[in-house]
Design a protein around this motif. Structure first.
Motif: not given
Length: 288
Positions: A1-2, A126, A128-130, A167, A170, A206
């Motif tokens: 996580m950034d 977080d 989680n990349g989504h 995000d 993204q 996503d």
């Protein structure tokens, strides 16, 4: 996580029709997050300088940062229009292209809601990349998901677009106006809630789900939440644990014919705001 900034970026997108409830919503954010550093990003296509100044005046009183992002005519002109729905509803999805590259994450909030507890844990969620986080309004059963999957030809849950964590890096890479335009052109006759349908059709896979009873509580469904929780989520639980109340559907709590369990709470925040406004000094407005 950034790594996230301590400052919470809030995004709102609207036209003048929702300015009054927006101000009540912002007051509720401040009242229940008094020590937070907040940056409000106001994205719109047609607000006047006076209308923008009214919002800015509140942020000055709250000690917030404020940015007025008026969407340029050529960009807004490419957004497909659907009868009864303003183009501003798409700006939340396109916010990565509208906001500065330095802004990495925002919490988007509809104007027809109240924030009654702290937002910090949503800001620090977080993903989680989504690309997105959102809640699902399920009802007692999962029928809503099944109906919308059949209607849209999707396989994911049907997410509500009224509260989003985005995000933006993204979003800048993945969300394109031409994809939205093409989707609407192909499926316009099937769309019930255009921005929400677009969100789910194009980006549903996503999205990470957040609990609706905490982050996007549908104020029409008090008895539904009670039933699902085996009577644990009564009004005392809601006031202690729910962060965002969403006044979905009609009538809205500012309408004269609204008389739901949560109408009085909205009217109280509205009344407090009306008492505050006369005490505020107005910033200089440049109408040029």
């Amino acid at each position: 996580m950034d790594t996230l900034s301590d400052e919470i970026n809030l995004l709102v997108t609207l036209n003048a029709g929702y300015l009054a409830p927006l101000k009540v919503m912002l007051y509720s954010v401040h009242a229940n997050n008094p020590d937070e550093q907040i940056h409000l990003w106001l994205v719109h296509a047609s607000l006047t300088a006076t209308e923008v100044a009214d919002v800015q005046n509140l942020t000055i009183a709250f000690g917030w940062q404020f940015s007025n992002e008026q969407v340029q005519t050529d960009f807004a002109g490419g957004v497909p229009l659907i009868k009864r729905y303003p183009k501003e509803m798409y700006f939340r999805l396109l916010s990565g292209q509208i906001l500065p590259q330095s802004v990495k994450r925002v919490i988007y909030l509809d104007p027809d809601l109240l924030v009654i507890n702290p937002l910090r844990s949503l800001w620090e969620l977080d993903l989680n990349g989504h690309m997105l986080a959102a809640a699902v309004h399920r009802g007692v059963t999962n029928l809503v998901d099944s109906v919308n999957q059949l209607r849209l030809g999707t396989t994911t849950s049907y997410f509500n677009s009224g509260v989003l964590v985005i995000d933006l890096d993204q979003a800048r890479a993945k969300i394109r106006l031409e994809d939205i335009t093409a989707m609407i052109a192909e499926h316009q006759s099937e769309l019930l809630l255009p921005d929400q349908d677009v969100l789910n059709f194009l980006y549903g896979s996503d999205i990470v789900e957040i609990p609706e009873e905490i982050w996007n509580y549908d104020t029409r469904k008090y008895l539904t939440y009670q039933t699902r929780s085996l009577n644990q989520h009564d009004i005392h639980w809601v006031m202690a644990h729910t962060v965002i109340l969403h006044y979905c559907g009609t009538p809205k709590p500012w309408d004269a014919n609204s008389d739901s369990k949560f109408t009085g709470l909205f009217l109280n925040y509205q009344q407090q705001l009306r008492r505050l406004i006369p005490k505020l000094s107005r910033p200089t407005v440049d109408e040029n």
